[in-house]
Scaffold this active site. Structure first.
Site, PDB file in Angstrom:
ATOM      1  N   ASP A   1      65.249  70.318  29.861  1.00  0.00           N
ATOM      2  CA  ASP A   1      64.385  70.327  31.049  1.00  0.00           C
ATOM      3  C   ASP A   1      63.323  71.438  30.925  1.00  0.00           C
ATOM      4  OD1 ASP A   1      63.979  69.565  34.031  1.00  0.00           O
ATOM      5  OD2 ASP A   1      64.248  71.730  34.082  1.00  0.00           O
TER       6      ASP A   1
ATOM      7  N   GLY B   1      71.640  69.798  44.717  1.00  0.00           N
ATOM      8  CA  GLY B   1      70.488  68.965  44.346  1.00  0.00           C
ATOM      9  C   GLY B   1      69.537  69.660  43.393  1.00  0.00           C
TER      10      GLY B   1
ATOM     11  N   LYS C   1      59.093  71.216  30.581  1.00  0.00           N
ATOM     12  CA  LYS C   1      58.141  71.965  31.406  1.00  0.00           C
ATOM     13  C   LYS C   1      57.262  72.868  30.537  1.00  0.00           C
ATOM     14  CE  LYS C   1      61.367  71.834  35.275  1.00  0.00           C
ATOM     15  NZ  LYS C   1      62.542  72.485  35.848  1.00  0.00           N
TER      16      LYS C   1
ATOM     17  N   GLY D   1      59.102  73.603  40.266  1.00  0.00           N
ATOM     18  CA  GLY D   1      59.320  73.202  41.663  1.00  0.00           C
ATOM     19  C   GLY D   1      58.122  73.487  42.546  1.00  0.00           C
TER      20      GLY D   1
HETATM   21  N1  HSE Z   1      66.850  70.526  37.306  1.00  0.00           N
HETATM   22  C1  HSE Z   1      65.626  71.187  37.520  1.00  0.00           C
HETATM   23  C2  HSE Z   1      65.898  72.683  37.652  1.00  0.00           C
HETATM   24  C3  HSE Z   1      64.982  70.665  38.775  1.00  0.00           C
HETATM   25  O1  HSE Z   1      67.052  73.063  37.851  1.00  0.00           O
HETATM   26  O2  HSE Z   1      64.985  73.473  37.507  1.00  0.00           O
HETATM   27  C4  HSE Z   1      63.559  71.088  38.951  1.00  0.00           C
HETATM   28  O3  HSE Z   1      62.751  70.616  37.927  1.00  0.00           O
END
Ligand code: HSE
Length: 437
Positions: A201, A187, A205, A134
């Site tokens: 996810d 969100g 990363k 983020g």
């Molecule tokens: N879904 C991802 C998270 C959003 O919760 O980290 C940010 O990449």
């Protein structure tokens, strides 16, 4: 002196798109001063408006591909997500000579090698600071701030949703599904939240971070991925009794044996800073040979934290466009022809200490038969907890911490233990990382 205008096009007006629009509008003056150019939003491409931002008289198209074709647009900001339409859009923008800023980790992790090559052919660049952690500027830290180091390893909490769920379960005893629904409403979660809770996810990363850290091409298919769905509240409690917290970590290490790329729940000693990163916060610990351990912390998801990273990339590109491209940093930190072909270490050979939990009969000789199996495999037990049996129950939970053992060796020992009549069900296993940089 009149500043040059740099025209951008934003595609997607979801959580991050609307956050980006709002940050660009609110901080326009400072952004232009830093970019040494007026950053102007020439066109927004979005299927629908978002009440979270007021577009005023900014031109809008319902066809996002119009942004990739608009001759005015110099930088296309891709905030659609996924690897279908978003990939086509980015390819078209690059082919049309536009720079690209994206927050799309799946796109970079899975197709980054090809996209960076396409960008280079067209003499443009792709920036992706928002794709990892983020609002934390970890890409810039690895690509620029730590460029003098050999990076030995990094470990990070890089999924905000997963960390939010683990923190709420631990602190408030809340139910998994209930916390996940809240993360979606806020969100934080991906369109498909199984990406968050199954570790996909975080794997996206991690592969980006590892490529930057070690100077190797992106290899998403090589990441070992385990989610948080099988963790039980009992494991969280037993880990605490042993002096640890359970976190969902992405770990990348390089050694002479190869590169480890793994995402899994991990016991971390409770005194470590990473063990105390809670809620939607992310943190990445990077160990460089010159600098030693460094830690990067901040919001890992959410509209404006992610927009903060998107806008930083827009500022970089606007500056490059306005004052020249001579200082361009390569996409993965290393020049494309200098990327290293490093071997990936198979998980069977990855060595860590282990937390184990099993259900065993409460009678003489059972414990010694279990410890004998560890002894035969050369695995040493560091701590052991045995609970009293519940009323009317003949079995007891046995919790152990072992010293470092290769996964292949542990697999064999655990299979032998699971075959004992005195042990029921599967042995739960979680890796331990001391993180003592
Ligand atoms: N879904 C991802 C998270 C959003 O919760 O980290 C940010 O990449």
């Amino acid at each position: 002196m009149t500043s040059q205008a740099v025209k951008i096009g934003i595609c997607g007006l979801g959580t991050v798109g609307s956050g980006t629009f709002n940050v660009l509008s609110r901080n326009a003056e400072a952004i232009s001063a830093r970019a040494q150019a007026n950053v102007e939003i020439a066109l927004v491409g979005a299927r629908r408006d978002n009440p979270a931002c007021d577009l005023g008289d900014t031109p809008v198209s319902r066809d996002i591909f119009e942004v990739a074709r608009d001759p005015q647009v110099q930088v296309l900001v891709e905030l659609i997500g996924g690897t279908g339409v978003a990939r086509e859009l980015v390819e078209e923008a690059l082919a049309n000579g536009k720079h690209v800023v994206t927050a799309n980790k799946a796109l970079i992790a899975e197709f980054g090698n090809e996209l960076f090559a396409l960008a280079q052919q067209n003499n443009v660049v792709i920036r992706y600071e928002a794709a990892v952690a983020g609002g934390i500027p970890i890409i810039k830290a690895l690509r620029e701030g730590l460029a003098g180091n050999r990076i030995e390893w990094l470990a990070g909490i890089i999924n905000g949703t997963g960390n939010f769920i683990l923190s709420e379960m631990r602190d408030k005893g809340r139910d998994f599904a209930d916390v996940l629904a809240e993360a979606q409403a806020l969100g934080y979660a991906e369109a498909d939240p199984t990406f968050d809770v199954e570790g996909v996810d975080a794997a996206h990363k991690l592969v980006i971070l590892a490529s930057l850290a070690f100077g190797m091409p992106l290899q998403f298919s090589s990441v070992y991925t385990e989610g948080i769905t099988r963790l039980t509240p009992d494991d969280v409690e037993y880990a605490e009794e042993l002096g640890y917290r359970i976190k969902h970590l992405g770990v990348a290490k390089q050694s002479d044996r190869g590169v480890e790329l793994r995402v899994h729940p991990t016991l971390i000693p409770e005194a470590r800073l990473l063990a105390n990163v809670n809620g939607v916060k992310n943190a990445v610990l990077v160990e460089g040979d010159a600098v030693g351990p460094t830690l990067y912390y901040g919001a890992g998801a959410g509209a404006e934290p992610t927009a903060s990273a998107v806008v930083a990339d827009i500022v970089d590109l606007a500056r490059e466009i306005s004052v020249g491209q001579n200082c361009r940093v390569p996409a993965l930190g290393f020049a494309a022809d200098k990327l290293r072909d490093l071997p990936i270490l198979p998980m069977q050979e990855v060595v860590t200490p282990w937390y184990l939990r099993m259900e065993a009969e409460d009678r003489p000789g059972v414990l010694s038969s279990i410890t004998a199996i560890f002894s035969e495999h050369g695995i040493s037990i560091e701590a052991l907890i045995q609970k009293a049996p519940a009323a009317g129950e003949t079995r007891v939970p046995l919790i152990m911490l072992t010293n470092a053992a290769a996964q292949g060796n542990m697999d064999e020992a655990v299979a032998t233990i699971e075959a004992l009549d005195s042990v029921s069900g599967e042995v739960a296993r979680i890796r331990v990382e001391a993180l003592d940089g």
